[in-house]
Scaffold this motif. Structure first.
Motif, PDB file in Angstrom:
ATOM      1  N   VAL A  11       0.840  -1.202   0.000  1.00 29.10           N
ATOM      2  CA  VAL A  11       0.000   0.000   0.000  1.00 29.10           C
ATOM      3  C   VAL A  11       0.871   1.245   0.000  1.00 29.10           C
ATOM      4  O   VAL A  11       0.580   2.221  -0.711  1.00 29.10           O
ATOM      5  CB  VAL A  11      -0.968  -0.013   1.207  1.00 29.10           C
ATOM      6  N   LEU A  12       1.940   1.244   0.786  1.00 27.47           N
ATOM      7  CA  LEU A  12       2.826   2.405   0.814  1.00 27.47           C
ATOM      8  C   LEU A  12       3.498   2.640  -0.535  1.00 27.47           C
ATOM      9  O   LEU A  12       3.599   3.782  -0.995  1.00 27.47           O
ATOM     10  CB  LEU A  12       3.880   2.227   1.904  1.00 27.47           C
ATOM     11  N   VAL A  13       3.937   1.590  -1.191  1.00 33.16           N
ATOM     12  CA  VAL A  13       4.542   1.733  -2.520  1.00 33.16           C
ATOM     13  C   VAL A  13       3.502   2.233  -3.508  1.00 33.16           C
ATOM     14  O   VAL A  13       3.790   3.119  -4.331  1.00 33.16           O
ATOM     15  CB  VAL A  13       5.162   0.392  -2.984  1.00 33.16           C
ATOM     16  N   LEU A  14       2.308   1.707  -3.446  1.00 35.43           N
ATOM     17  CA  LEU A  14       1.236   2.143  -4.342  1.00 35.43           C
ATOM     18  C   LEU A  14       0.916   3.612  -4.127  1.00 35.43           C
ATOM     19  O   LEU A  14       0.767   4.370  -5.106  1.00 35.43           O
ATOM     20  CB  LEU A  14      -0.009   1.291  -4.135  1.00 35.43           C
ATOM     21  N   LEU A  15       0.827   4.042  -2.892  1.00 36.10           N
ATOM     22  CA  LEU A  15       0.575   5.457  -2.609  1.00 36.10           C
ATOM     23  C   LEU A  15       1.714   6.334  -3.120  1.00 36.10           C
ATOM     24  O   LEU A  15       1.478   7.429  -3.639  1.00 36.10           O
ATOM     25  CB  LEU A  15       0.365   5.670  -1.113  1.00 36.10           C
ATOM     26  N   TYR A  16       2.930   5.870  -2.997  1.00 37.66           N
ATOM     27  CA  TYR A  16       4.069   6.629  -3.492  1.00 37.66           C
ATOM     28  C   TYR A  16       4.013   6.770  -4.999  1.00 37.66           C
ATOM     29  O   TYR A  16       4.213   7.862  -5.551  1.00 37.66           O
ATOM     30  CB  TYR A  16       5.376   5.926  -3.062  1.00 37.66           C
TER      31      TYR A  16
END
Length: 58
Positions: A49-54
């Motif tokens: 999720v953090l990579v996707l948000l980035y």
């Protein structure tokens, strides 16, 4: 808390378990498995999720 732990250990030893630990029940084992699955999913999901948000925010 310490008294409860000591009493449980003494009961286990009286029941014939020299280590002082009662064997885990099937219910406890199932609950442990479910908890492991939940934590495993979280460990994988949060970084994704953090990579996707980035990527989306760039």
């Amino acid at each position: 808390m310490i008294a409860l732990r000591r009493r449980t250990r003494d009961e286990a030893r009286a029941a014939g378990f020299p280590s002082g630990e009662m064997p885990r029940t099937d219910e406890q084992k199932a609950r442990d498995g479910q908890t492991a699955k939940i934590w495993g999913c979280l460990v994988l999901l949060v970084p994704c999720v953090l990579v996707l948000l980035y990527v989306v925010s760039r």
